[in-house]
Design a protein around this motif. Structure first.
Motif, PDB file in Angstrom:
ATOM      1  N   ARG A 154       0.825  -1.206   0.000  1.00  0.00           N
ATOM      2  CA  ARG A 154       0.000   0.000   0.000  1.00  0.00           C
ATOM      3  C   ARG A 154       0.862   1.260   0.000  1.00  0.00           C
ATOM      4  O   ARG A 154       0.672   2.180  -0.801  1.00  0.00           O
ATOM      5  CB  ARG A 154      -0.917  -0.022   1.221  1.00  0.00           C
ATOM      6  N   TYR A 289      -6.832   2.223  -3.968  1.00  0.00           N
ATOM      7  CA  TYR A 289      -7.934   2.058  -3.022  1.00  0.00           C
ATOM      8  C   TYR A 289      -8.268   0.597  -2.761  1.00  0.00           C
ATOM      9  O   TYR A 289      -8.712   0.242  -1.668  1.00  0.00           O
ATOM     10  CB  TYR A 289      -9.171   2.821  -3.510  1.00  0.00           C
ATOM     11  N   TYR A 290      -8.061  -0.265  -3.753  1.00  0.00           N
ATOM     12  CA  TYR A 290      -8.245  -1.698  -3.525  1.00  0.00           C
ATOM     13  C   TYR A 290      -7.280  -2.187  -2.451  1.00  0.00           C
ATOM     14  O   TYR A 290      -7.662  -2.905  -1.520  1.00  0.00           O
ATOM     15  CB  TYR A 290      -7.997  -2.486  -4.825  1.00  0.00           C
ATOM     16  N   ASP A 292      -5.527  -0.307  -0.264  1.00  0.00           N
ATOM     17  CA  ASP A 292      -5.753   0.385   1.003  1.00  0.00           C
ATOM     18  C   ASP A 292      -6.926  -0.233   1.758  1.00  0.00           C
ATOM     19  O   ASP A 292      -6.885  -0.383   2.983  1.00  0.00           O
ATOM     20  CB  ASP A 292      -6.017   1.870   0.739  1.00  0.00           C
ATOM     21  N   ASN A 293      -7.962  -0.622   1.032  1.00  0.00           N
ATOM     22  CA  ASN A 293      -9.122  -1.251   1.670  1.00  0.00           C
ATOM     23  C   ASN A 293      -8.755  -2.604   2.274  1.00  0.00           C
ATOM     24  O   ASN A 293      -9.177  -2.932   3.395  1.00  0.00           O
ATOM     25  CB  ASN A 293     -10.245  -1.427   0.649  1.00  0.00           C
ATOM     26  N   ASP A 294      -7.941  -3.394   1.546  1.00  0.00           N
ATOM     27  CA  ASP A 294      -7.500  -4.689   2.084  1.00  0.00           C
ATOM     28  C   ASP A 294      -6.641  -4.510   3.327  1.00  0.00           C
ATOM     29  O   ASP A 294      -6.736  -5.279   4.286  1.00  0.00           O
ATOM     30  CB  ASP A 294      -6.719  -5.461   1.016  1.00  0.00           C
ATOM     31  N   HIS A 296      -6.866  -1.972   5.372  1.00  0.00           N
ATOM     32  CA  HIS A 296      -7.788  -1.517   6.407  1.00  0.00           C
ATOM     33  C   HIS A 296      -8.492  -2.710   7.056  1.00  0.00           C
ATOM     34  O   HIS A 296      -8.602  -2.798   8.291  1.00  0.00           O
ATOM     35  CB  HIS A 296      -8.813  -0.563   5.790  1.00  0.00           C
ATOM     36  N   TYR A 303      -5.215   0.328  11.810  1.00  0.00           N
ATOM     37  CA  TYR A 303      -5.064   0.936  10.489  1.00  0.00           C
ATOM     38  C   TYR A 303      -4.386   2.302  10.595  1.00  0.00           C
ATOM     39  O   TYR A 303      -4.748   3.137  11.420  1.00  0.00           O
ATOM     40  CB  TYR A 303      -6.437   1.090   9.833  1.00  0.00           C
ATOM     41  N   LYS A 305      -3.540   5.576   8.283  1.00  0.00           N
ATOM     42  CA  LYS A 305      -3.879   6.233   7.027  1.00  0.00           C
ATOM     43  C   LYS A 305      -2.640   6.823   6.371  1.00  0.00           C
ATOM     44  O   LYS A 305      -1.757   7.343   7.050  1.00  0.00           O
ATOM     45  CB  LYS A 305      -4.904   7.340   7.265  1.00  0.00           C
ATOM     46  N   SER A 362     -11.756  -6.429  -6.893  1.00  0.00           N
ATOM     47  CA  SER A 362     -10.816  -6.144  -5.814  1.00  0.00           C
ATOM     48  C   SER A 362      -9.777  -7.254  -5.628  1.00  0.00           C
ATOM     49  O   SER A 362      -8.795  -7.060  -4.914  1.00  0.00           O
ATOM     50  CB  SER A 362     -11.571  -5.924  -4.500  1.00  0.00           C
TER      51      SER A 362
END
Length: 377
Positions: A154, A289-290, A292-294, A296, A303, A305, A362
């Motif tokens: 990420r 974003y894929y 970052d979401n994983d 998270h 998490y 940021k 994703s």
């Protein structure tokens, strides 16, 4: 009413009269035989590697000469034909005694049935072997990745995005702009990685902008590829920073990468390995974003940021500002149509053999982790 019902029953009996039924049975039998042949992955792989490129280079080249999207033409003709057929059936209920009208309805029904069966057969010839063929494999075995490894991926992707955001061309308002032939650059980018992915070699049917782009925007569609028509299409409302990724994604589909995660990965890799900085930037934007979401989900309450410059978040919008304004003005309609589109997309992906459905987009994160295994961690 009984007479009307009897006439419709007689029409159906005539439709499936012996001669007509025999023609339909032959086409249907050919379709079943082809499906049974292509169930064999060895045959499908041979077909995809040796026959399918010839189809793209011939049939796809012919389709490219059509100046507008063949997919939209077929959609329009389908709507017109459906309306005509519906009206004809209503009229038939009142004019069922007319011999000329009976003849018209019989011919229409026969042509429609044969056309539908032939389209299914063509779909099987072109699409079935591609669907049954596994596409992307790495020498490294897949494994479970730790939260720290996902974070490293990420952070790497975010840092590359941040590094490139001020290297692309922008107008006086800071809006990104691309001054070259994007379609040509997209094809060149895909050819750059054809040694790693040989299916990317050869001819590419020209991508067409959708005439009814705003309608597709309400359905939340950036691009759409139809194999049977050799039709590669993109939405004109796509933001300029997302368009390189959209084009390479749809081109990856037509080259045989049916699964959405695989098309996402091919698009990403071709963009970041392009000599064009704008394409590199689009590639990183398309996956941050894929990942970052994983991260998270994996890290939960731990998490952390990653703070990107505000301009990067604006550049990551999939649609143009004008398109978002239209969506806001018609929020209820866009919500309903977006939900319908998501359901249809999810169902279509599952029918095409990927049980994960729309979530498969994703799954590119898994491919990225596998690709960068040994490079970043």
């Amino acid at each position: 009413m009984k007479k009307c019902f009897k006439k419709i029953t007689d029409l159906l009996k005539y439709i499936f009269s012996f001669k007509f039924f025999r023609v339909c049975s032959i086409i249907f039998a050919i379709n079943i035989i082809l499906i049974l042949i292509f169930i064999n992955k060895g045959i499908s792989s041979w077909y995809v590697n040796n026959v399918y490129p010839l189809i793209i280079g011939s049939y796809g080249r012919i389709v490219s000469f059509i100046p507008i999207s063949l997919l939209e033409i077929i959609y329009l003709l389908g709507i017109i034909f459906g309306c005509v057929l519906f009206v004809s059936l209503i009229i038939f209920c009142f004019k069922h005694k007319s011999d000329n009208y009976k003849k018209y309805m019989k011919i229409t029904a026969k042509v429609s049935t044969i056309a539908l069966l032939s389209a299914l057969c063509l779909n099987t010839i072109i699409f079935e072997p591609i669907k049954n063929t596994s596409s992307i494999t790495f020498a490294k075995e897949k494994r479970e990745y730790t939260t720290l490894e996902i974070k490293k991926l990420r952070d790497y992707l975010f840092s590359k995005t941040e590094e490139l955001h001020d290297k692309i061309d922008r107008d006086e308002n800071g809006t990104p702009m691309y001054l070259y032939d994007m379609d040509k650059t997209a094809i060149e980018a895909l050819h750059n990685i054809e040694d790693e992915f040989p299916k990317l070699k050869g001819y590419y049917p020209k991508a067409k902008p959708l005439v009814a782009s705003r309608l597709f925007t309400f359905f939340q569609i950036l691009g759409i590829t139809e194999f049977t028509l050799m039709s590669v299409n993109y939405n004109k409302d796509t933001s300029v920073t997302f368009l390189p990724n959209t084009l390479t994604h749809e081109y990856a589909h037509i080259k045989g990468y049916v699964k959405e995660d695989e098309a996402n990965f091919i698009a990403y890799l071709s963009c970041i390995k392009s000599d064009d900085v704008f394409f590199q930037y689009s590639g990183y934007l398309s996956v941050i974003y894929y990942v970052d979401n994983d991260y998270h989900v994996s890290s939960k309450e731990n998490y952390v940021k990653y703070s990107l410059p505000e301009v990067c978040y604006n550049d990551a919008d999939a649609f143009s500002s004008e398109a978002y304004e239209a969506l806001k003005k018609n929020e209820e309609i866009s919500q309903v149509l977006g939900d319908i589109s998501s359901t249809v997309t999810d169902t279509t992906i599952k029918i095409n053999g990927d049980e994960s459905g729309i979530a498969s987009y994703s799954y590119v994160v898994s491919l990225l982790l596998n690709y960068y295994d040994g490079i970043l961690f």
